[in-house]
Design a protein around this motif. Structure first.
Motif, short mmCIF file in Angstrom:
data_model
loop_
_atom_site.label_atom_id
_atom_site.label_comp_id
_atom_site.label_asym_id
_atom_site.label_seq_id
_atom_site.Cartn_x
_atom_site.Cartn_y
_atom_site.Cartn_z
N SER A 173 0.82 -1.22 0.00
CA SER A 173 0.00 0.00 0.00
C SER A 173 0.85 1.26 0.00
O SER A 173 0.44 2.30 0.53
CB SER A 173 -0.95 0.02 1.21
N VAL A 174 2.04 1.19 -0.61
CA VAL A 174 2.87 2.40 -0.72
C VAL A 174 2.82 3.00 -2.11
O VAL A 174 3.21 4.15 -2.30
CB VAL A 174 4.33 2.10 -0.33
N LEU A 175 2.35 2.23 -3.08
CA LEU A 175 2.14 2.77 -4.43
C LEU A 175 0.75 3.38 -4.49
O LEU A 175 -0.25 2.69 -4.34
CB LEU A 175 2.29 1.67 -5.49
N LYS A 176 0.69 4.69 -4.71
CA LYS A 176 -0.57 5.40 -4.72
C LYS A 176 -0.99 5.71 -6.16
O LYS A 176 -0.22 6.33 -6.90
CB LYS A 176 -0.46 6.71 -3.93
N PRO A 177 -2.19 5.26 -6.57
CA PRO A 177 -2.66 5.59 -7.92
C PRO A 177 -2.76 7.10 -8.09
O PRO A 177 -3.32 7.81 -7.25
CB PRO A 177 -4.03 4.92 -8.00
N PHE A 178 -2.21 7.60 -9.20
CA PHE A 178 -2.26 9.03 -9.48
C PHE A 178 -2.35 9.22 -11.00
O PHE A 178 -1.37 8.99 -11.70
CB PHE A 178 -1.01 9.72 -8.93
N PRO A 179 -3.52 9.55 -11.51
CA PRO A 179 -4.73 9.97 -10.80
C PRO A 179 -5.43 8.81 -10.08
O PRO A 179 -5.24 7.65 -10.42
CB PRO A 179 -5.61 10.54 -11.92
N ALA A 180 -6.28 9.19 -9.11
CA ALA A 180 -6.95 8.18 -8.29
C ALA A 180 -8.09 7.51 -9.02
O ALA A 180 -8.52 6.43 -8.60
CB ALA A 180 -7.47 8.82 -7.00
N GLU A 181 -8.61 8.11 -10.10
CA GLU A 181 -9.70 7.53 -10.87
C GLU A 181 -9.33 7.54 -12.34
O GLU A 181 -8.79 8.54 -12.85
CB GLU A 181 -11.01 8.30 -10.65
N ILE A 182 -9.64 6.45 -13.03
CA ILE A 182 -9.38 6.35 -14.47
C ILE A 182 -10.57 5.70 -15.14
O ILE A 182 -11.37 5.01 -14.50
CB ILE A 182 -8.10 5.53 -14.75
N SER A 183 -10.69 5.93 -16.44
CA SER A 183 -11.76 5.32 -17.21
C SER A 183 -11.31 3.96 -17.73
O SER A 183 -10.16 3.54 -17.52
CB SER A 183 -12.17 6.23 -18.36
N ASP A 186 -8.14 4.06 -20.01
CA ASP A 186 -6.91 4.69 -19.52
C ASP A 186 -5.96 3.65 -18.95
O ASP A 186 -6.37 2.58 -18.49
CB ASP A 186 -7.24 5.72 -18.43
N VAL A 187 -4.67 4.02 -18.97
CA VAL A 187 -3.67 3.21 -18.28
C VAL A 187 -3.59 3.69 -16.84
O VAL A 187 -4.04 4.79 -16.49
CB VAL A 187 -2.30 3.31 -18.97
N GLN A 188 -2.99 2.88 -15.99
CA GLN A 188 -2.90 3.20 -14.57
C GLN A 188 -1.51 3.75 -14.26
O GLN A 188 -0.50 3.10 -14.52
CB GLN A 188 -3.18 1.96 -13.72
N LEU A 189 -1.49 4.96 -13.67
CA LEU A 189 -0.24 5.59 -13.25
C LEU A 189 -0.20 5.61 -11.73
O LEU A 189 -1.22 5.87 -11.07
CB LEU A 189 -0.15 7.01 -13.80
N VAL A 190 0.98 5.34 -11.18
CA VAL A 190 1.13 5.30 -9.73
C VAL A 190 2.29 6.20 -9.33
O VAL A 190 3.18 6.51 -10.14
CB VAL A 190 1.35 3.87 -9.21
N LEU A 191 2.28 6.59 -8.06
CA LEU A 191 3.29 7.48 -7.51
C LEU A 191 3.98 6.78 -6.35
O LEU A 191 3.31 6.23 -5.46
CB LEU A 191 2.64 8.78 -7.04
N TYR A 192 5.32 6.82 -6.37
CA TYR A 192 6.10 6.18 -5.31
C TYR A 192 6.96 7.23 -4.62
O TYR A 192 7.67 8.00 -5.27
CB TYR A 192 6.98 5.07 -5.89
N HIS A 193 6.91 7.25 -3.28
CA HIS A 193 7.69 8.18 -2.46
C HIS A 193 8.74 7.39 -1.68
O HIS A 193 8.44 6.35 -1.11
CB HIS A 193 6.80 8.94 -1.47
N ASP A 194 9.95 7.93 -1.64
CA ASP A 194 11.01 7.30 -0.86
C ASP A 194 12.13 8.32 -0.67
O ASP A 194 12.02 9.48 -1.08
CB ASP A 194 11.53 6.03 -1.55
N SER A 195 13.21 7.84 -0.10
CA SER A 195 14.40 8.67 0.07
C SER A 195 15.49 8.17 -0.87
O SER A 195 15.64 6.96 -1.07
CB SER A 195 14.89 8.61 1.52
N VAL A 196 16.24 9.10 -1.41
CA VAL A 196 17.32 8.69 -2.30
C VAL A 196 18.45 8.03 -1.52
O VAL A 196 19.24 7.27 -2.07
CB VAL A 196 17.84 9.91 -3.09
N TYR A 197 18.49 8.30 -0.19
CA TYR A 197 19.53 7.72 0.65
C TYR A 197 18.98 6.52 1.42
O TYR A 197 17.81 6.47 1.78
CB TYR A 197 20.06 8.74 1.65
N PHE A 198 19.86 5.57 1.66
CA PHE A 198 19.55 4.43 2.53
C PHE A 198 19.55 4.93 3.96
O PHE A 198 20.58 5.40 4.47
CB PHE A 198 20.58 3.32 2.32
#
Length: 652
Positions: A173-183, A186-198
């Motif tokens: 549940s860390v990949l968030k659909p963006f946009p949250a609604e599609i027809s 449409d293809v599904q796009l997701v947004l991933y947040h993290d840190s570039v550093y370990f």
């Protein structure tokens, strides 16, 4: 001096001291304004001691440095898998037995699986990984943005020595659909947040982060040099001399049309039968957790253009069942679902499922899978005499996240001392279930775990003690039950349960049986007289065909005796019914029947006599018919009346 010592002992303490100084300065200023300098000093010291206690685990391992970190993040499905290969170096003067590992506090709730391992050697001489124990540490990072775990080394790491660690993490549940609604198109796009550093409480000399996406269609990503995009991979680094607990956010926006299959709740019941089988029932409540579907759904477009319409949906699921699974079924609340395919061999059994409708984002479905497996494949005998079940724990569906998994192990009735062993933390308790022929009920071991992924599909064990003589209880119950049932039937058929033979109910029953017996005798006598009548009728037909008068007369003489005997029987029946006080309903019908039967036989005798005399006088056929016509008409009417009266007696 204290701040300098802490900085030297633990580099991660620098950020802590800065915050501590700021807090102390603000407190002291506020108190000085109020004229309470002594109280401010005491409060400052107490605050310093408290933060030191929270930071003690970090100070204990101050000599550790991460000489190299290679982190690979797999984003090819809706489950994020992170593999961090860490080379740890001890630059301190003493040996260490544990290494601290940090996870961002914002991701702890999504952390489903965490494992650490170590291996020695390089290349072909590299030994197989050895799992290491990991324990959460109560203390957090000074700013509270990281949760600390302790990795217990299999042997102490001496001064100047290095060790290679592999840390494997799985997030859901860390990949968030963006946009949250599609027809639908449409293809599904997701947004991933993290840190570039370990994220680590130790300084890192060199580190690299690689993100793997399911396709080369990447909308955007955060650029922190050095960074390189190559097809479906984004490579960050190498970054050198990274301070402890460094965090620099990155965002990756990319296409991911893989099925976001989430089982909101799965309940598996494993019922152990000592008669040769283990029966498994799995109830699923399934959700497509991807971008929610908006607009209408066109099945025509979905089937005509499968590569362009509904690419983010799914219509198939694959379940890997045990090798010798049998009696497999797939159904829901409506009934059996026929859109499934079962493939099996000596190594595995695969069940390909197709729901009743394709699932788009936000859509749900429920279904049940059931099967049986041989008892000898999963139930074994321990050295101490106990029995134990060894069965897979997780979900058999591929690439599925189970938000809540409930595993119920139903033990045979009479099992004692049950205990479960699972290689990861679960919530467990016991309950009782009653099934067929159970007396005291069956013990049920209930195991519950949240946020389950495919890596949790490992074997667990349930130990219990069972006396083999308890298997005879149910067969003996069946034999005893049937035996008592048949004894009761025999007793009911042979014993008289009436209170007294002189009672009114008993006398009434006897009288009714007598009436029924008389009616039965009457019907038998009427059957005999009917056969006699048919014999006379047949002799007249033979006379008309052959003209043999003597044969016809001999038939007449032969039936006279039968008619006299049945007439006596009818009179005896009539007399018996007259003596019965409960024959008022049937007696008038019997009298009418006997009277009509006599008239019918008399009329038949008259017809027979007239016919024989006519043939003796050699009259023509027309004259014979004219003479017997009145008798024939009367005879037919009497036959009809007799049949109606017999039918009335049958109804009685």
């Amino acid at each position: 001096q204290t701040h300098s010592f802490c900085k030297l002992s633990c580099p991660s303490f620098s950020s802590f001291t800065l915050g501590l100084a700021r807090k102390s300065e603000s407190v002291v200023c506020a108190v000085e304004v109020a004229g309470m300098a002594s109280l401010a000093l005491a409060f400052w010291v107490a605050l310093l001691v408290w933060d030191w206690a929270c930071l003690a685990p970090l100070l204990a391992n101050g000599g550790i440095v991460l000489s190299k970190v290679d982190r690979r993040i797999d984003l090819t499905s809706h489950v994020v898998r992170v593999l961090a290969s860490v080379k740890v170096e001890n630059t301190g003067p003493t040996s260490v037995t544990e290494v601290l590992f940090a996870v961002p506090t914002s991701q702890v709730k999504s952390l489903s699986f965490l494992r650490a391992a170590t291996s020695e050697g390089k290349g072909k001489n590299k030994a197989s990984p050895v799992p290491l124990q990991m324990n959460p540490v109560e203390a957090q990072s000074p700013d509270g943005d990281a949760t600390i775990y302790s990795i217990i080394l299999n042997k102490p790491l001496g001064p100047g020595a290095t060790a290679a660690l592999d840390v494997f993490l799985i997030f859901t549940s860390v990949l968030k659909p963006f946009p949250a609604e599609i027809s639908q198109s449409d293809v599904q796009l997701v947004l991933y947040h993290d840190s570039v550093y370990f994220l680590s409480p130790y300084p890192t000399k060199v580190q690299t982060t690689i993100l793997k996406t399911p396709s080369s269609h990447i909308e955007s990503y955060t650029k922190i040099n050095p960074v390189k995009l190559s097809d479906s991979e984004i490579r960050y680094g190498p970054y050198e001399n990274v301070p402890p607990l460094s965090y620099k956010p990155i965002n990756v926006h990319f296409e991911n049309n893989r099925p976001f299959v989430v089982v909101e709740e799965m309940e598996r019941e494993i019922e152990i039968s000592n008669w040769g089988n283990i029966y498994v029932t799995e109830n699923y409540r399934l959700l497509h957790s991807g971008a929610r579907h908006k607009g209408s759904f066109s099945r025509l477009d979905y089937q005509a253009r499968p590569m362009a319409s509904g690419v983010a949906s799914f219509r198939h699921l694959l379940a890997r069942l045990p090798a010798r699974a049998h009696s497999v079924y797939y159904r829901d609340e409506i009934g059996n679902i026929s859109t499934s395919h079962l493939r099996s061999d000596h190594k595995k059994t695969e069940l390909e499922l197709e729901p009743r409708y394709p699932l788009f984002g936000g859509w749900r479905t429920t279904f049940t899978i059931g099967y049986g497996v041989p008892l000898e494949d999963f139930l074994f005998q321990a050295s101490d005499g106990r029995r134990y079940l060894k069965f897979p724990f997780g979900c058999p569906l591929n690439e599925v996240v189970v938000e809540k998994l409930i595993v119920k192990v139903v033990l045979p009735e009479g099992s004692k001392d049950p205990s479960a062993f699972v290689p990861f933390p679960v919530e467990q308790y016991q309950e009782v279930k009653y099934s067929y022929l159970d007396v005291i009920g069956r013990t049920v071991i209930v195991l519950t775990k949240k946020n389950v992924v495919q890596e949790h599909n490992v074997f667990f064990q349930v130990f219990f003690r069972f006396n083999m003589l308890a298997m005879l209880v149910e067969p003996l119950m069946l034999v005893t039950g049937f035996f008592l049932f048949f004894i009761a039937c025999i007793a009911y058929a042979h014993f008289d349960f009436s209170i007294s033979k002189s009672s009114a109910s008993y006398q009434a029953r006897l009288q009714r049986e007598e009436i029924l017996d008389a009616v039965q005798r009457l019907q038998n006598a009427m059957s005999i007289r009917l056969s006699v009548s048919e014999k006379l009728e047949a002799s007249l037909r033979d006379l008309a065909r052959t003209g043999d008068i003597q044969t016809c007369k001999s038939v007449r003489r032969s039936v006279d005796g039968s008619l006299k005997e049945t007439a006596k029987e009818l009179k005896n029946i009539h007399d018996a019914l007259q003596l019965s006080p409960r024959s008022s309903q049937v007696l008038p019908k019997v009298e009418a029947l006997i009277q009509k039967e006599r008239e019918k036989q008399d009329k038949l005798i008259q017809k027979h006599t007239v016919t024989v005399e006519s043939y003796e006088r050699k009259l023509t056929s027309k004259e014979i018919d004219n003479r017997i016509a009145p008798h024939q008409q009367k005879l037919q009417a009497l036959k009809q009346e007799v049949d109606e009266l017999l039918q009335a007696l049958d109804d009685f």
